[in-house]
Design an enzyme around this catalytic site. Structure first.
Site, PDB file in Angstrom:
ATOM      1  N   SER A   8      -2.900  -9.833  -3.351  1.00 54.38           N
ATOM      2  CA  SER A   8      -3.785 -10.706  -4.551  1.00 54.38           C
ATOM      3  C   SER A   8      -5.135 -10.919  -3.627  1.00 54.38           C
ATOM      4  CB  SER A   8      -3.256 -11.560  -5.215  1.00 54.38           C
ATOM      5  OG  SER A   8      -2.048 -11.274  -5.895  1.00 54.38           O
ATOM      6  N   GLU A  24       1.398  -8.972   4.671  1.00 59.50           N
ATOM      7  CA  GLU A  24       1.331  -9.162   3.169  1.00 59.50           C
ATOM      8  C   GLU A  24       2.596  -9.889   2.802  1.00 59.50           C
ATOM      9  OE1 GLU A  24      -1.300  -5.677   1.675  1.00 59.50           O
ATOM     10  OE2 GLU A  24       0.979  -4.953   1.538  1.00 59.50           O
ATOM     11  N   ASN A  30      -5.767   0.258  -0.959  1.00 57.32           N
ATOM     12  CA  ASN A  30      -4.412   0.930  -1.289  1.00 57.32           C
ATOM     13  C   ASN A  30      -4.410   0.958  -2.826  1.00 57.32           C
ATOM     14  OD1 ASN A  30      -1.725   1.696  -1.737  1.00 57.32           O
ATOM     15  ND2 ASN A  30      -0.749  -0.361  -1.049  1.00 57.32           N
TER      16      ASN A  30
HETATM   17  P1  PGA Z   1      -2.635  -6.419  -4.330  1.00 58.49           P
HETATM   18  O1  PGA Z   1      -1.791  -5.347  -3.417  1.00 58.49           O
HETATM   19  O2  PGA Z   1      -3.806  -6.627  -3.856  1.00 58.49           O
HETATM   20  O3  PGA Z   1      -2.386  -5.652  -5.780  1.00 58.49           O
HETATM   21  O4  PGA Z   1      -1.806  -7.909  -4.514  1.00 58.49           O
HETATM   22  C1  PGA Z   1      -1.860  -5.515  -2.122  1.00 58.49           C
HETATM   23  C2  PGA Z   1      -0.948  -4.279  -1.461  1.00 58.49           C
HETATM   24  O5  PGA Z   1       0.143  -4.088  -1.808  1.00 58.49           O
HETATM   25  O6  PGA Z   1      -1.430  -3.671  -0.472  1.00 58.49           O
END
Ligand code: PGA
Length: 256
Positions: A216, A170, A9
């Site tokens: 993350s 998430e 993403n």
């Molecule tokens: P991140 O974002 O890996 O930067 O934490 C994940 C997401 O929002 O899909």
């Protein structure tokens, strides 16, 4: 056995030239892998770059998805992009219900359900996000929050449509914070989600549903997260903006 999915993403990052370079770097990296047997790879750049991403990745094992779509089919909705527009460009996936859309654009469960229906009507696989806020976890409400997010949206679908949905758990407190859920926390929620699916549909549907972890996730923690029995890959934000890093995550999925 379920296949793994690794989806990047990109959010609102990269100028056109930077995006073009990242796609080229990803293609160069992926050429090092002879083939992927167990993993589907999806990149979700901003709308403006979908066409170039689609064209450049045509002969690679990378697929292209959008980050959002309109709840409306067509018409006077300035600034919106419809599911049929995406389909007409050969886009097969779309993230729906990301917590940033819920937070900054006040997207409700009702709107998200409409978006899911639009996606499915136009042959786009929704990557449907759910997850709790930090205070919801701290107060012990995380399971209830996720249950309600799913019950008001994708769990309203019939069995056939539901089979085309990819879920991404998430936890909001883990997104972009560097604070990943432990593999135990991820597994526990993924198992909970799979049980909800089983209750609503049946065991077979639950066993074939793909549930990704996001928040993350990076090359250091991906292998452990993906080794959990109910974690079927990841939705990757920050770490998808670097080709070598993203490729390491794909490798973790493939070998996990
Ligand atoms: P991140 O974002 O890996 O930067 O934490 C994940 C997401 O929002 O899909």
């Amino acid at each position: 056995m379920r296949n793994k999915i690794v989806a990047g993403n990109w959010k609102m990052n990269k100028t056109f030239d930077e995006a073009d370079t990242l796609i080229d770097d990803l293609i160069a990296q992926t050429k090092k892998l002879c083939e992927l047997k167990n993993t589907t790879v999806i990149i979700c750049p901003p709308y403006l770059y979908l066409e170039v991403a689609r064209d450049k990745t045509i002969d690679t094992f990378m697929n292209v998805g959008a980050q959002n779509l309109s709840e409306y089919s067509k018409g006077a909705y300035t600034g919106e992009v419809s599911a049929s527009m995406l389909e007409s460009m050969g886009i097969e996936y779309c993230i729906i219900g990301h917590s940033e859309r819920r937070k900054y654009f006040a997207e409700s469960d009702e709107q998200l359900y409409k978006k899911v229906l639009e996606a499915l009507k136009n042959n786009i696989f929704p990557i449907f996000c759910c997850g709790e806020l930090l205070e919801e976890r701290e107060s012990g409400n995380h399971f209830e929050v996720v249950r309600s997010q799913l019950k008001n949206t994708i769990l309203k679908l019939d069995k056939i449509d539901f089979g085309n949905v990819i879920i991404a758990y998430e936890p909001v407190w883990a997104i972009g914070t560097g604070k990943t859920a432990t593999s135990g926390q991820a597994q526990e929620m993924h198992e909970f989600i799979r049980n909800l699916i089983s209750e609503k549909y049946d065991k077979l549907v639950a066993a074939s549903s793909q549930i990704l972890y996001g928040g993350s996730c990076n090359s250091k923690n991906a292998a452990e997260l993906f080794s959990m029995s109910d974690v079927d890959g990841g939705l990757i934000g920050g770490a998808s903006l670097d080709a070598a890093e993203f490729m390491n995550i794909i490798n973790s999925a493939e070998s996990g």
